[in-house]
Motif scaffolding. Sequence first.
Motif, mmCIF file in Angstrom:
data_model
loop_
_atom_site.group_PDB
_atom_site.id
_atom_site.type_symbol
_atom_site.label_atom_id
_atom_site.label_comp_id
_atom_site.label_asym_id
_atom_site.label_seq_id
_atom_site.Cartn_x
_atom_site.Cartn_y
_atom_site.Cartn_z
ATOM 1 N N VAL A 293 17.087 61.521 72.099
ATOM 2 C CA VAL A 293 17.974 62.464 71.491
ATOM 3 C C VAL A 293 19.519 61.453 71.585
ATOM 4 C CG1 VAL A 293 18.988 64.673 71.239
ATOM 5 C CG2 VAL A 293 16.705 64.315 72.302
ATOM 6 N N THR A 294 20.051 61.674 70.607
ATOM 7 C CA THR A 294 21.449 61.000 70.547
ATOM 8 C C THR A 294 22.470 61.874 69.633
ATOM 9 O OG1 THR A 294 22.761 59.002 70.235
ATOM 10 C CG2 THR A 294 21.075 59.344 68.389
ATOM 11 N N LEU A 295 23.533 61.800 69.579
ATOM 12 C CA LEU A 295 24.447 62.236 68.853
ATOM 13 C C LEU A 295 25.305 61.021 67.908
ATOM 14 C CD1 LEU A 295 26.913 64.286 71.172
ATOM 15 C CD2 LEU A 295 24.706 65.117 69.732
ATOM 16 N N ARG B 280 10.699 58.554 68.415
ATOM 17 C CA ARG B 280 11.508 58.773 67.378
ATOM 18 C C ARG B 280 13.082 58.809 67.970
ATOM 19 N NH1 ARG B 280 10.464 60.810 61.617
ATOM 20 N NH2 ARG B 280 8.092 60.356 61.513
ATOM 21 N N VAL B 281 13.878 58.510 67.021
ATOM 22 C CA VAL B 281 15.504 58.890 67.706
ATOM 23 C C VAL B 281 15.746 60.258 66.907
ATOM 24 C CG1 VAL B 281 17.968 58.399 67.263
ATOM 25 C CG2 VAL B 281 16.347 56.432 68.034
ATOM 26 N N VAL B 282 16.020 61.107 67.752
ATOM 27 C CA VAL B 282 16.659 62.263 67.293
ATOM 28 C C VAL B 282 17.892 62.643 67.112
ATOM 29 C CG1 VAL B 282 16.295 64.906 67.370
ATOM 30 C CG2 VAL B 282 14.333 63.227 68.383
ATOM 31 N N VAL B 283 18.693 62.503 65.849
ATOM 32 C CA VAL B 283 20.069 62.611 65.692
ATOM 33 C C VAL B 283 20.436 64.233 65.624
ATOM 34 C CG1 VAL B 283 21.955 62.009 64.419
ATOM 35 C CG2 VAL B 283 19.870 60.358 64.335
ATOM 36 N N ASN B 284 20.940 64.455 66.791
ATOM 37 C CA ASN B 284 21.212 65.874 66.952
ATOM 38 C C ASN B 284 22.695 66.232 66.439
ATOM 39 O OD1 ASN B 284 20.613 68.503 67.741
ATOM 40 N ND2 ASN B 284 20.947 68.082 69.846
ATOM 41 N N MET B 285 22.883 67.598 66.392
ATOM 42 C CA MET B 285 24.281 68.149 65.832
ATOM 43 C C MET B 285 24.979 67.209 64.914
ATOM 44 S SD MET B 285 25.841 68.987 69.774
ATOM 45 C CE MET B 285 24.673 69.052 71.025
ATOM 46 N N TYR C 112 14.572 61.777 63.329
ATOM 47 C CA TYR C 112 14.574 63.214 62.783
ATOM 48 C C TYR C 112 16.137 63.420 63.004
ATOM 49 C CZ TYR C 112 9.704 63.694 64.301
ATOM 50 O OH TYR C 112 8.492 63.733 64.125
ATOM 51 N N GLU C 113 16.698 64.444 61.908
ATOM 52 C CA GLU C 113 17.915 64.883 62.010
ATOM 53 C C GLU C 113 17.815 66.345 62.142
ATOM 54 O OE1 GLU C 113 20.919 63.512 59.627
ATOM 55 O OE2 GLU C 113 20.602 61.318 59.787
ATOM 56 N N LEU C 114 18.779 66.758 63.127
ATOM 57 C CA LEU C 114 18.867 68.391 63.345
ATOM 58 C C LEU C 114 20.333 68.575 62.972
ATOM 59 C CD1 LEU C 114 16.681 68.855 66.336
ATOM 60 C CD2 LEU C 114 16.338 69.430 64.157
#
Lengths: 322, 441
Positions: free
Chosen positions: A186-188, A213-218, A294-296
């Motif tokens: 997870v990253t910002l 995966r890299v989860v791009v958060n916020m 993924y993007e959140l």
Amino acid sequence: MVSGKGGTGKTTVAAALALALAREGRRTLLVEVEGRQGIAQLFGAEALPYEERKIAVAPAGGGEVYALAIDAERALLDYLQMFYKLGSAGRALKKLGAIDFATTIAPGLRDVLLTGKACEAVRRKDKAGRYVYDHVIMDAPPTGRITRFLNVNDEVAGLARFGPIHNQAQAVMKVLKSPETAVHLVTLLEEMPVQETADGIAELQAAGLPVGRVVVNMVRPHHLDEEALGSAAGERRADVAKALSRAGLGGSRRGGLAERLVDPLLAQAAEHTGRVKLEREQRSVLEGLDVPTYELPLLGTGMDLAGLYELATELRKQAVDE
Amino acid sequence: MSGPETSEKLVGDEMGLDTPPVLAVDTLLDDPKTRIIVCCGSGGVGKTTTAAALGVRAAERGRKVVVLTIDPARRLAQSMGIASLGNTPSKVAGVSGHGGELHAMMLDMKRTFDEIVEAHAEGERARAILANPFYQSLSAGFAGTQEYMAMEKLGQLRARDDWDLIVVDTPPSRSALDFLDAPKRLGSFLDGKFIRVLMAPAKVGGRAGMKFLNVGMSLMTGTLSKLMGASLLRDVQTFVAAMDTMFGGFRTRADATFRLLQAPGTAFLVVAAPEPDALREAAYFVERLAAERMPLAGLVLNRVHGSDARQLSAERALAAAENLEDAGIVDQESGKAGLRDSDADTGTTDTGTPDTGTTDTGSPGADMSDADVDEITVGLLRLHAERMQVIAREQRTRDRFTSLHPEVAVAEVAALPGDVHDLAGLRAIGERLATGVPAGA
């Protein structure tokens, strides 16, 4: 496995992932290993015991999410009990500080116990021979420690060159390195988390661990066109004041209420576009890593249970289980 | 720009809660009795940056400072000239003023451990320990080693007495409390009875009454041997034997560092961001420091959001945006009553934009239509609404902390749009820390 730099929201992402993967008729297990009780807080539940419990039902007629907080000390005692029927000797060991010693100091033993317990849940079958859990999601240690945490089984296998711990470590390692495992990071869209993500991926790959995966958060919404903003701050400034006035925010003359909003609002907008620019740079760094993402979205109202379900739905849209 | 007074008034008005005392950072930095500042808090809240910024500021106010960082961002480390792992402090160029100096170092955990071994053991013996597999795993960083080595290094720096202020960053632990607990734990393990049992089971059974226990012991070492494999157990035993004779006791050292942290010259700063998790950790830490009688100077709250247009609430901004989107048919005069005049004068500047004098001309050259202007205005308003929501959320989170710990002084640092990785950025942070310039100013 869900890892990420501190402050990027890895516990939230792990929980959302567990919800998203719990489609109808399925069951997922969400595992915590750092004793923070972050899962319980997120779901507004009481502190989790060392016991698998149903914590939520997934959205849209979905399956069930169970949760477990693994405690290394309890896991070791269980393990000793299982293999050596230690009973009271286990308690004596505990009294002497041996259990404490083993789980805190003995190289990697603690980590083997934690990953070992998770692997046991992965492989567990019911009487009908079906897997008890369709997915096991671990809220794992942060990026800086994840490779050591997962690879520690290798390390232990090297240190303890034979014996039950050696065998256990080997077995766990086999699951962790199999295609059944994925380590998501997870990253910002900020420099340090992205840098750590890049380093983390390199380390995981070097250790032969499967990067997911890299989860791009916020991720923030972008409201403003930069060029238009430039004109708004320059030659069309007075028109912005008028538009604010028309919107019902007071007079647009110099010193008028609407007019006095223009500068602060433009300053905020400039800050925003500055950040968007930095985010764009970080996004291109992430693209260079060549790992799917993924993007959140950033939830404006802060993180609560409703927000968690929203994120889970978002992950499903991004075909999280395909 | 609004000064701290205005913002405090605003915050007070809106929330109806007493604002906490303001942390006087410069007083703390300037006080010659302040010898150690420990920055602690959960991961990802800007501890390292805070420690570096305090170091720069203290040095430029005339003190001879050393900053011990644990895990700095690469570019921050480069800007301070500590990108290479030296494990000893080196002087930071470009920091000067009032005769102060800044030195910085990045902790090399393994090297620190190796140095302890080398300092206390003769050549052959030291080599044996350094080559021991158990030692290698332990020193490469299992639970607690980093914390222990950070404390060890702090003790060393303090003992050298070359600096009048040491600023310490703490390891990125899962929880802020690890930092206090790990050294003690490691110390008591390496020094504890379990280790002694491992070493020499026979000794324990010296007294007759201990015979039973002794049987238990051999049973246990037998079990351990089965469990870990005899070779690992032997490695551990060799390691402990080697360490035991050369150390003045791990526990003694850990205790000494612990006392150093309780000494009057030490000041703890709890660093947090205005988010529930970080502030919850901060609250635990505040309570723990009190329980350990360790001196807390205050809370540094990083990344606080602010606005110079606080007079416009999120709800009104959104309503206004909708008005514009609904074709912009709004009675100009009726809008005036909506804003409170008393608050409306904060944050505006009289200088600057040249064409504020008139309201009736758009610039002829611009190729933006009025609809475009409306669109961008809608964007500005929505952005503002989001900002106000963030501010409100942060305020609620902080209020919760303040109601638990009203006595804790707070220094707020406004959120910066980007990461800090040069001395100018650190100076700016230091300035914000010291003057309490609120977010948005």
